[in-house]
Design a protein around this motif. Structure first.
Motif, PDB file in Angstrom:
ATOM      1  N   LEU A   1       0.848  -1.194   0.000  1.00 18.02           N
ATOM      2  CA  LEU A   1       0.000   0.000   0.000  1.00 18.02           C
ATOM      3  C   LEU A   1       0.880   1.238   0.000  1.00 18.02           C
ATOM      4  CD1 LEU A   1      -2.857   1.356   0.444  1.00 18.02           C
ATOM      5  CD2 LEU A   1      -2.306   1.306   2.882  1.00 18.02           C
ATOM      6  N   ASN A   2       0.492   2.209  -0.827  1.00 17.03           N
ATOM      7  CA  ASN A   2       1.216   3.477  -0.878  1.00 17.03           C
ATOM      8  C   ASN A   2       0.186   4.596  -0.944  1.00 17.03           C
ATOM      9  OD1 ASN A   2       2.873   5.692  -1.400  1.00 17.03           O
ATOM     10  ND2 ASN A   2       4.325   4.430  -2.563  1.00 17.03           N
ATOM     11  N   TYR A   3       0.233   5.511   0.000  1.00 21.96           N
ATOM     12  CA  TYR A   3      -0.768   6.579   0.043  1.00 21.96           C
ATOM     13  C   TYR A   3      -0.094   7.877   0.465  1.00 21.96           C
ATOM     14  CZ  TYR A   3      -4.995   9.200   1.170  1.00 21.96           C
ATOM     15  OH  TYR A   3      -5.978  10.139   1.208  1.00 21.96           O
ATOM     16  N   THR A   4      -0.367   8.929  -0.303  1.00 27.02           N
ATOM     17  CA  THR A   4       0.174  10.246   0.014  1.00 27.02           C
ATOM     18  C   THR A   4      -0.771  10.952   0.978  1.00 27.02           C
ATOM     19  OG1 THR A   4       1.237  10.413  -2.159  1.00 27.02           O
ATOM     20  CG2 THR A   4       0.929  12.448  -0.923  1.00 27.02           C
ATOM     21  N   LEU A   5      -0.275  11.230   2.170  1.00 23.14           N
ATOM     22  CA  LEU A   5      -1.099  11.909   3.162  1.00 23.14           C
ATOM     23  C   LEU A   5      -1.150  13.410   2.926  1.00 23.14           C
ATOM     24  CD1 LEU A   5       0.109  10.007   6.371  1.00 23.14           C
ATOM     25  CD2 LEU A   5      -2.003   9.647   5.078  1.00 23.14           C
ATOM     26  N   PHE A   6      -0.049  13.987   2.508  1.00 22.93           N
ATOM     27  CA  PHE A   6       0.023  15.433   2.314  1.00 22.93           C
ATOM     28  C   PHE A   6       1.056  15.723   1.237  1.00 22.93           C
ATOM     29  CE2 PHE A   6       1.920  19.595   3.344  1.00 22.93           C
ATOM     30  CZ  PHE A   6       0.786  20.381   3.270  1.00 22.93           C
ATOM     31  N   ASP A   7       0.680  16.569   0.276  1.00 26.45           N
ATOM     32  CA  ASP A   7       1.622  16.941  -0.786  1.00 26.45           C
ATOM     33  C   ASP A   7       1.644  18.441  -1.012  1.00 26.45           C
ATOM     34  OD1 ASP A   7      -0.841  17.274  -1.929  1.00 26.45           O
ATOM     35  OD2 ASP A   7      -0.311  16.365  -3.851  1.00 26.45           O
ATOM     36  N   GLY A   8       1.431  19.209   0.057  1.00 28.34           N
ATOM     37  CA  GLY A   8       1.418  20.658  -0.089  1.00 28.34           C
ATOM     38  C   GLY A   8       0.149  21.182  -0.729  1.00 28.34           C
ATOM     39  N   LEU A   9      -0.933  20.405  -0.673  1.00 29.04           N
ATOM     40  CA  LEU A   9      -2.237  20.743  -1.279  1.00 29.04           C
ATOM     41  C   LEU A   9      -2.195  20.723  -2.811  1.00 29.04           C
ATOM     42  CD1 LEU A   9      -3.420  23.681   1.043  1.00 29.04           C
ATOM     43  CD2 LEU A   9      -3.955  21.255   1.215  1.00 29.04           C
ATOM     44  N   GLY A  10      -1.161  20.141  -3.361  1.00 27.21           N
ATOM     45  CA  GLY A  10      -1.070  20.062  -4.832  1.00 27.21           C
ATOM     46  C   GLY A  10      -2.212  19.282  -5.442  1.00 27.21           C
ATOM     47  N   ARG A  11      -2.580  18.165  -4.778  1.00 26.33           N
ATOM     48  CA  ARG A  11      -3.691  17.367  -5.307  1.00 26.33           C
ATOM     49  C   ARG A  11      -4.993  18.154  -5.308  1.00 26.33           C
ATOM     50  NH1 ARG A  11      -3.595  12.175  -1.584  1.00 26.33           N
ATOM     51  NH2 ARG A  11      -3.375  13.875  -0.091  1.00 26.33           N
ATOM     52  N   LEU A  12      -5.229  18.923  -4.265  1.00 27.26           N
ATOM     53  CA  LEU A  12      -6.470  19.697  -4.164  1.00 27.26           C
ATOM     54  C   LEU A  12      -6.585  20.686  -5.311  1.00 27.26           C
ATOM     55  CD1 LEU A  12      -9.002  20.649  -2.640  1.00 27.26           C
ATOM     56  CD2 LEU A  12      -7.517  22.192  -1.326  1.00 27.26           C
ATOM     57  N   TYR A  13      -5.499  21.433  -5.549  1.00 28.57           N
ATOM     58  CA  TYR A  13      -5.539  22.432  -6.614  1.00 28.57           C
ATOM     59  C   TYR A  13      -5.619  21.774  -7.992  1.00 28.57           C
ATOM     60  CZ  TYR A  13      -4.117  25.506  -2.809  1.00 28.57           C
ATOM     61  OH  TYR A  13      -4.068  26.197  -1.626  1.00 28.57           O
ATOM     62  N   ASN A  14      -4.963  20.645  -8.140  1.00 33.63           N
ATOM     63  CA  ASN A  14      -5.030  19.943  -9.428  1.00 33.63           C
ATOM     64  C   ASN A  14      -6.436  19.401  -9.675  1.00 33.63           C
ATOM     65  OD1 ASN A  14      -3.635  18.694 -11.797  1.00 33.63           O
ATOM     66  ND2 ASN A  14      -4.304  16.824 -10.793  1.00 33.63           N
ATOM     67  N   TYR A  15      -7.068  18.919  -8.595  1.00 29.93           N
ATOM     68  CA  TYR A  15      -8.443  18.412  -8.718  1.00 29.93           C
ATOM     69  C   TYR A  15      -9.402  19.543  -9.105  1.00 29.93           C
ATOM     70  CZ  TYR A  15     -12.759  15.948  -7.436  1.00 29.93           C
ATOM     71  OH  TYR A  15     -14.000  15.371  -7.457  1.00 29.93           O
ATOM     72  N   ARG A  16      -9.221  20.688  -8.470  1.00 29.38           N
ATOM     73  CA  ARG A  16     -10.051  21.842  -8.834  1.00 29.38           C
ATOM     74  C   ARG A  16      -9.782  22.277 -10.274  1.00 29.38           C
ATOM     75  NH1 ARG A  16      -9.483  25.641  -3.375  1.00 29.38           N
ATOM     76  NH2 ARG A  16     -10.696  24.287  -1.964  1.00 29.38           N
TER      77      ARG A  16
END
Length: 439
Positions: A104-119
């Protein structure tokens, strides 16, 4: 008397082009276009792709899970010495190893990059919808440009057929008058020349009409398998208000809306790049099983089996990447400024285009009204000239000129009518109302 061949030719011509056909109304044309036009189909597929890209499955928020398995067999000849001095030899000793694991590999925090990319993906989905709307608007405008071309050519053909009928009557009259010695052969020849010219004009017009119908069928997705006519009635939206439409242009114009989406995407690009300044925290875990067997007499353990769970956290922080992230952030900020400038430029240009389109629409409406009045004048002039021609008070040349004046007036009126309607549709498209009104 050489009248019958011309009468026969005109009869055959009218029989060929005068049969009743199915009427393709505007509503059915729009329906077929929206369902079957290839450009619109492609635009709809692009929306589906953008929707798939904006789904949570493409967001990076979900963990990754991988499975691994392996097996190996070793055969070796081994010789070993014991502490008491004895020597043992194992020929062909076989060792078997088996393993399996789930990781299992899961990113807990990436500087909110995923959030902005999702938006950003959500904004791109909405942008693709606007692009599809633009495609639909342009296709509908193209549809009616060709549809009204067919309508104009149809009315032109009707006028040309009426002109042909008048010319045929004139030829018949000239033939009778020549037979009874009331005029010369020159009148018959002039009438024959004019009816030949009218026949050629009608043949060319019919060919152009058939070609234009084929163009219309392409826009409809080639859904019509038989010949058809179109509705020649035109209803103008005289209740349109310039001030109201100009405000709608500034808020609903599809090009401006796309510019606003590009600004939103550029703002998210800046945030995504700034997220690279922050660390990344990840969670890793695995469950594994391993087994090994060894039949060598030298081995202390003949079989060994292990199972277990492991988990851990890892942190990665790019403290300095040579300035690449700084450069990307600066370029993203410049791109945002360019998108804002582009929107301002578009606003100025679209407002100009709207004012030009509105004035063009009003002018074409006036021209259409003038042409309608001109029809009445030309019709009145022709009827009076026709009466005088029958009693010999005007020459055939004067009669022909009055006939051509009426024909040209009808052709000009037809063109003015459909030009005015297309100008109206252009205003509606600029204001973002093309798909919201009854055309």
């Amino acid at each position: 008397m050489k009248i019958k061949p011309y009468i026969l030719m005109n009869f055959l011509l009218f029989s060929l082009f005068g049969h009743a056909q199915e009427i393709l109304n505007k509503e059915e044309a729009i329906k077929l276009t929206l369902e079957h036009n290839y450009g619109i189909k492609i635009a709809k597929n692009s929306i589906e792709v953008a929707e798939n890209n904006s789904d949570v499955l493409n967001s990076g928020y979900l963990p990754t899970l991988t499975g691994n398995a392996g097996a190996s067999i070793d055969k070796q000849d081994t010789e070993g010495s014991l502490s008491n001095g004895d020597t043992r030899i194992a020929n062909g000793a076989e060792t078997r190893r088996y393993s399996a694991s789930v990781n299992l590999n899961y990113t807990l925090f990436d500087g909110l990059g995923r959030l902005y990319n999702y938006r950003r993906l959500k904004e791109e989905h909405q942008l693709s919808e606007l692009e599809a709307r633009e495609t639909i608007e342009n296709t509908i405008l193209q549809l009616f440009t060709v549809y009204y071309s067919v309508a104009e050519l149809s009315e032109n053909n009707t006028a040309l057929k009426e002109t042909m009928t008048i010319s045929k009557d004139r030829l018949t009259r000239a033939g009778y008058q020549f037979d009874y010695g009331q005029n010369t052969k020159l009148e018959v020849l002039n009438a024959e020349v004019d009816i030949n010219n009218d026949s050629i004009n009608l043949i060319n017009a019919e060919q152009l009409l058939r070609n234009t119908k084929r163009d219309l069928n392409v826009i409809l997705g080639n859904q019509l398998n038989q010949d058809f006519d179109v509705d020649t009635d035109v209803n103008f939206l005289f209740q349109l208000d310039k001030t109201d439409l100009l405000e709608k242009t500034k808020t609903n114009n599809v090009t401006l809306l796309q510019a606003e989406k590009n600004i939103a995407i550029s703002q998210l690009d800046i945030k995504t790049n700034k997220a690279q300044y922050l660390p990344t925290v990840g969670l890793v875990g695995s469950y594994g099983w391993n087994e090994s067997t060894n039949n060598s007499p030298l081995a202390f353990v003949l079989q060994n089996t292990t199972t277990g769970v492991s988990a851990g956290l890892n942190l990665s922080w790019n403290l300095f990447d040579g300035g690449t992230t700084i450069t990307r952030v600066k370029n993203a900020q410049i791109n945002l400024e360019n998108q804002k400038l582009l929107k301002e430029q578009l606003l100025v240009e679209i407002e100009r285009n709207f004012n030009n389109a509105w004035d063009d629409y009003q002018n074409k409406l006036v021209i259409y009204q003038v042409q309608e009045n001109n029809i009445k004048t030309a019709q009145n002039n022709f009827e009076r000239t026709q009466e005088k021609f029958k009693i010999g008070q005007v020459t055939s040349i004067e009669f022909r000129q009055a006939q051509l004046n009426l024909l040209n007036a009808e052709l000009s009126r037809n063109q003015a009518k459909y030009d005015a309607k297309l100008a109206e549709l252009n205003v509606l498209q600029l204001s973002g109302e093309l798909l919201n009104v009854q055309i």
